[in-house]
Scaffold this motif. Structure first.
Motif, PDB file in Angstrom:
ATOM      1  N   ASN A 110       0.743  -1.166   0.055  1.00  0.00           N
ATOM      2  CA  ASN A 110       0.077  -0.074  -0.004  1.00  0.00           C
ATOM      3  C   ASN A 110       0.723   1.223   0.031  1.00  0.00           C
ATOM      4  O   ASN A 110       0.418   2.206   0.475  1.00  0.00           O
ATOM      5  CB  ASN A 110      -0.885   0.098   1.055  1.00  0.00           C
ATOM      6  N   GLY A 111       2.123   1.104  -0.559  1.00  0.00           N
ATOM      7  CA  GLY A 111       3.115   2.212  -0.651  1.00  0.00           C
ATOM      8  C   GLY A 111       3.271   2.405  -2.115  1.00  0.00           C
ATOM      9  O   GLY A 111       2.891   2.129  -3.025  1.00  0.00           O
ATOM     10  N   GLU A 112       4.600   2.981  -2.158  1.00  0.00           N
ATOM     11  CA  GLU A 112       5.312   3.288  -3.384  1.00  0.00           C
ATOM     12  C   GLU A 112       6.727   2.387  -3.545  1.00  0.00           C
ATOM     13  O   GLU A 112       7.149   1.875  -2.468  1.00  0.00           O
ATOM     14  CB  GLU A 112       5.741   4.925  -3.161  1.00  0.00           C
ATOM     15  N   SER A 113       7.222   2.371  -4.851  1.00  0.00           N
ATOM     16  CA  SER A 113       8.519   1.855  -5.246  1.00  0.00           C
ATOM     17  C   SER A 113       9.388   3.142  -5.234  1.00  0.00           C
ATOM     18  O   SER A 113       9.001   4.025  -5.554  1.00  0.00           O
ATOM     19  CB  SER A 113       8.443   0.927  -6.521  1.00  0.00           C
ATOM     20  N   PHE A 114      10.514   2.907  -5.520  1.00  0.00           N
ATOM     21  CA  PHE A 114      11.587   3.983  -5.766  1.00  0.00           C
ATOM     22  C   PHE A 114      11.261   4.562  -6.974  1.00  0.00           C
ATOM     23  O   PHE A 114      11.585   5.622  -7.206  1.00  0.00           O
ATOM     24  CB  PHE A 114      12.906   3.481  -5.238  1.00  0.00           C
ATOM     25  N   VAL A 115      10.922   3.626  -8.017  1.00  0.00           N
ATOM     26  CA  VAL A 115      10.596   4.416  -9.223  1.00  0.00           C
ATOM     27  C   VAL A 115       9.411   5.220  -9.407  1.00  0.00           C
ATOM     28  O   VAL A 115       9.614   6.100  -9.945  1.00  0.00           O
ATOM     29  CB  VAL A 115      10.376   2.953 -10.276  1.00  0.00           C
ATOM     30  N   MET A 116       8.396   5.003  -8.376  1.00  0.00           N
ATOM     31  CA  MET A 116       7.372   5.903  -8.434  1.00  0.00           C
ATOM     32  C   MET A 116       7.999   7.154  -7.765  1.00  0.00           C
ATOM     33  O   MET A 116       7.463   8.247  -8.286  1.00  0.00           O
ATOM     34  CB  MET A 116       6.032   5.271  -7.607  1.00  0.00           C
ATOM     35  N   LEU A 117       8.828   7.074  -6.658  1.00  0.00           N
ATOM     36  CA  LEU A 117       9.329   8.662  -6.245  1.00  0.00           C
ATOM     37  C   LEU A 117      10.070   9.135  -7.122  1.00  0.00           C
ATOM     38  O   LEU A 117      10.002  10.453  -7.387  1.00  0.00           O
ATOM     39  CB  LEU A 117      10.100   8.071  -4.926  1.00  0.00           C
ATOM     40  N   HIS A 118      10.786   8.288  -8.018  1.00  0.00           N
ATOM     41  CA  HIS A 118      11.591   9.040  -9.179  1.00  0.00           C
ATOM     42  C   HIS A 118      10.885   9.566 -10.141  1.00  0.00           C
ATOM     43  O   HIS A 118      11.286  10.769 -10.466  1.00  0.00           O
ATOM     44  CB  HIS A 118      12.480   7.719  -9.641  1.00  0.00           C
ATOM     45  N   GLN A 119       9.540   9.092 -10.404  1.00  0.00           N
ATOM     46  CA  GLN A 119       8.925   9.648 -11.522  1.00  0.00           C
ATOM     47  C   GLN A 119       8.409  10.742 -10.865  1.00  0.00           C
ATOM     48  O   GLN A 119       8.314  11.989 -11.795  1.00  0.00           O
ATOM     49  CB  GLN A 119       7.692   8.691 -12.032  1.00  0.00           C
ATOM     50  N   ARG A 120       7.976  11.281  -9.686  1.00  0.00           N
ATOM     51  CA  ARG A 120       7.176  12.153  -9.341  1.00  0.00           C
ATOM     52  C   ARG A 120       8.604  13.449  -9.343  1.00  0.00           C
ATOM     53  O   ARG A 120       8.256  14.432  -9.590  1.00  0.00           O
ATOM     54  CB  ARG A 120       6.647  12.296  -8.150  1.00  0.00           C
ATOM     55  N   VAL A 121       9.655  13.156  -8.802  1.00  0.00           N
ATOM     56  CA  VAL A 121      10.723  13.872  -8.903  1.00  0.00           C
ATOM     57  C   VAL A 121      11.297  14.439 -10.168  1.00  0.00           C
ATOM     58  O   VAL A 121      11.541  15.469 -10.319  1.00  0.00           O
ATOM     59  CB  VAL A 121      12.043  13.393  -7.748  1.00  0.00           C
ATOM     60  N   VAL A 122      11.202  13.612 -11.119  1.00  0.00           N
ATOM     61  CA  VAL A 122      11.643  13.948 -12.470  1.00  0.00           C
ATOM     62  C   VAL A 122      10.563  15.036 -13.004  1.00  0.00           C
ATOM     63  O   VAL A 122      10.991  15.926 -13.548  1.00  0.00           O
ATOM     64  CB  VAL A 122      11.738  12.652 -13.463  1.00  0.00           C
TER      65      VAL A 122
END
Length: 176
Positions: A110-122
């Motif tokens: 029910n959380g995020e992957s590091f790729v998901m964090l990366h996508q929002r930061v990009v």
């Protein structure tokens, strides 16, 4: 464009507890840590100021830059979902081991992957580039800083954790 990444100061949580987007307070040493951060950035004229809206970053950003801060959810730490606020060694989720093997691509329960964090930061970074600012202050978290370092150094996300982490209250610069 130079990003001045400022990691929030030390937090009031027991060591070994999983926290990402859990909103936690700062340690009682915050006033002293704040003064160190102020000294480290005193000579920089910023064109813009951004921050994660989580209390640990928001408090520092507001103290440093007042009403000039723009709060952006994309600067929040990784969402650890069901694991937030639990001691790592007490998490009984069978998916924990799967996530540990591939935290870059696998989501926390029910959380995020590091790729998901990366996508929002990009996405955030691309918007900044269009603004043509010279010096931008960003008060944020370790995961966001590691992501920006990986982008800056053009390294794979799985290598981002081999980089020296930004310490609590530390200021680092990345030129894009």
């Amino acid at each position: 464009m130079i990003l001045h990444l400022i990691r929030h100061t030390k937090v009031n949580i027991e060591p070994g507890v999983c926290y990402g987007q859990k909103d936690i307070e700062l340690l009682e040493t915050y006033p002293e840590e704040l003064e160190v951060v102020k000294t480290n950035i005193a000579d920089i004229k910023f064109d813009a100021h951004y921050s994660s809206p989580l209390t640990r970053a928001k408090t520092l950003a507001t103290e440093l830059f007042g009403d000039a801060v723009i709060f952006d959810d994309r600067l929040m730490e990784l969402n650890f979902g069901d694991w937030e606020g639990k001691a790592w060694d007490e998490i009984k989720d069978p998916f924990l081991d799967v996530w540990m093997e591939d935290f870059v691509n696998k989501k926390c329960s029910n959380g995020e992957s590091f790729v998901m964090l990366h996508q929002r930061v990009v996405q955030f970074l691309e918007e900044l580039k269009a603004l043509e600012h010279n010096h931008i202050a960003i008060v944020t978290h370790g995961g966001v800083i590691r992501t920006l370092q990986a982008i800056h150094k053009n390294i794979e996300l799985k290598e981002a954790f081999n980089e020296a982490p930004a310490g609590f209250g530390e200021h680092i610069q990345l030129e894009f």
